[in-house]
Write a protein that holds these residues in place. Structure first.
Motif, PDB file in Angstrom:
ATOM      1  N   ASN A 108      39.817  28.594  45.660  1.00 25.24           N
ATOM      2  CA  ASN A 108      40.978  29.395  46.021  1.00 25.24           C
ATOM      3  C   ASN A 108      42.152  28.506  45.612  1.00 25.24           C
ATOM      4  O   ASN A 108      42.542  27.606  46.334  1.00 25.24           O
ATOM      5  CB  ASN A 108      40.930  29.679  47.533  1.00 25.24           C
ATOM      6  N   TYR A 111      48.627  28.329  43.829  1.00 23.13           N
ATOM      7  CA  TYR A 111      49.270  29.126  42.766  1.00 23.13           C
ATOM      8  C   TYR A 111      49.961  28.248  41.728  1.00 23.13           C
ATOM      9  O   TYR A 111      49.883  28.510  40.543  1.00 23.13           O
ATOM     10  CB  TYR A 111      50.323  30.066  43.352  1.00 23.13           C
ATOM     11  N   THR A 134      40.402  32.236  42.913  1.00 18.94           N
ATOM     12  CA  THR A 134      41.365  33.128  43.557  1.00 18.94           C
ATOM     13  C   THR A 134      42.733  32.685  43.096  1.00 18.94           C
ATOM     14  O   THR A 134      43.074  31.492  43.170  1.00 18.94           O
ATOM     15  CB  THR A 134      41.287  33.016  45.091  1.00 18.94           C
ATOM     16  N   LEU A 135      43.504  33.631  42.566  1.00 23.97           N
ATOM     17  CA  LEU A 135      44.855  33.285  42.110  1.00 23.97           C
ATOM     18  C   LEU A 135      45.779  34.477  42.288  1.00 23.97           C
ATOM     19  O   LEU A 135      45.365  35.512  42.826  1.00 23.97           O
ATOM     20  CB  LEU A 135      44.845  32.781  40.657  1.00 23.97           C
ATOM     21  N   GLN A 136      47.013  34.339  41.845  1.00 25.04           N
ATOM     22  CA  GLN A 136      47.982  35.427  41.981  1.00 25.04           C
ATOM     23  C   GLN A 136      47.449  36.655  41.248  1.00 25.04           C
ATOM     24  O   GLN A 136      46.971  36.520  40.114  1.00 25.04           O
ATOM     25  CB  GLN A 136      49.273  35.006  41.306  1.00 25.04           C
ATOM     26  N   GLU A 137      47.563  37.835  41.849  1.00 22.59           N
ATOM     27  CA  GLU A 137      46.982  39.035  41.235  1.00 22.59           C
ATOM     28  C   GLU A 137      47.564  39.310  39.842  1.00 22.59           C
ATOM     29  O   GLU A 137      46.852  39.699  38.921  1.00 22.59           O
ATOM     30  CB  GLU A 137      47.214  40.243  42.146  1.00 22.59           C
ATOM     31  N   SER A 182      46.897  38.538  45.863  1.00 23.91           N
ATOM     32  CA  SER A 182      46.005  37.644  45.128  1.00 23.91           C
ATOM     33  C   SER A 182      44.813  38.445  44.619  1.00 23.91           C
ATOM     34  O   SER A 182      44.625  39.604  44.986  1.00 23.91           O
ATOM     35  CB  SER A 182      45.506  36.524  46.032  1.00 23.91           C
TER      36      SER A 182
END
Ligand code: SAM
Length: 273
Positions: A108, A111, A134-137, A182
């Motif tokens: 995760n 950012y 997991t990152l910024q959408e 995210s």
């Protein structure tokens, strides 16, 4: 978080608290007890707990000294967990991996450092078998984009990997909640790059030049990025029967490879502006 500490904004500390999301991340990594997994940014260990329970050997890389120091005890000192305090952007991966040839990466990601961390592993020797991040959408959508919505990052990632969107993650799944949505992505690393080009460095220089003015027509953006006349670029593209008025975002990896091969051949004869 570590006792008596506040989450650090500078280190992008947003801790996942939604157990369904944590399970989806862990299951996307398809871990078995034979796997070695590097977790980037374990934080308080919510995801680490799931990774460790798969039986895989887990090595975490955490920049925050306090969180790194308290993690093993927090998780009950599992024998298959090793915690390393380091910056995942600058860690000497070759030295770190030693003789390891097969590993996965899960995280995760903070950012602020998601792009350099992903790039690091895509360009590493050896590369991981897969990355679940997991990152910024918005970044996730760029990475997984198809021609029509491609950016430099789409090309850079898709050259090395087949990306897939696993799920969206709302801000309320984190503590403290970030300001943006995210998403979890899965990158399956290709055995060979998506296109066959003579040298990835030169290829990426060309693609970077092509996206130097992404809203302009391809001939103008390439001309600007390469420092050659628009006429020269237009004639190169017309020789390839490629519409020079299209936007860079419409180009597939194969389109970029076609332009690059032609550019390599003709660049020495192209007059500059
Ligand atoms: N994995 C935890 C979770 O899901 O709750 C924490 C995720 S939090 C978004 C990002 C974590 O990465 C934090 O623990 C932060 O301290 C760590 N971090 C930030 N920059 C880092 C870097 N350059 N290298 C390694 N870890 C980093």
């Amino acid at each position: 978080m570590a006792p008596n500490t506040r989450p650090s904004k500078a280190l992008g500390q947003h801790f996942l608290t939604d157990s369904r999301v944590l399970m989806r991340i862990a299951s996307a990594a398809e871990l078995t007890p034979q796997d070695l997994v590097l977790e980037i940014g374990p934080g308080t260990g919510a995801l680490t707990r799931h990774l460790v329970s798969s039986g895989a050997r887990v090595i975490t890389i955490e920049l925050d000294r306090g969180l790194a120091a308290s993690l093993p005890e927090r998780l009950g000192n599992p024998p298959n967990l090793t915690v390393v305090e380091a910056d995942a952007r600058t860690l000497d991966l070759e030295l770190f991996l030693g003789s390891v040839t097969d590993y996965k990466v899960v995280g995760n990601l903070p950012y602020y450092a998601a792009n350099p961390i992903i790039r690091r592993f895509l360009e590493a020797t050896p590369q991981p078998r897969l990355i679940v991040a997991t990152l910024q959408e918005e970044v996730a959508h760029t990475i997984t984009a198809a021609p029509g919505k491609m950016g430099l990052l789409s090309v850079a990632v898709q050259y090395y990997a087949i990306p897939r969107l696993v799920c969206s993650v709302p801000p309320r799944a984190f503590r403290p909640p970030p300001k943006v949505n995210s998403a979890v992505i899965k990158l399956e690393i290709r055995d060979n790059p998506a296109v066959d080009v003579p040298g990835s460095q030169g290829f990426f220089d060309l693609v970077r030049a092509g996206f130097s003015s992404p809203r302009k027509q391809l001939r103008n953006s390439l001309s600007h990025g390469l420092g050659v006349s628009t006429q020269a670029v237009a004639s190169l593209l017309s020789g390839l029967k490629m519409d020079s008025t299209r936007r860079p975002a419409t180009m597939s990896l194969e389109d970029w490879a076609t332009v690059y091969r032609a550019w390599e051949e003709f660049s020495e004869n192209v007059p500059s502006d």
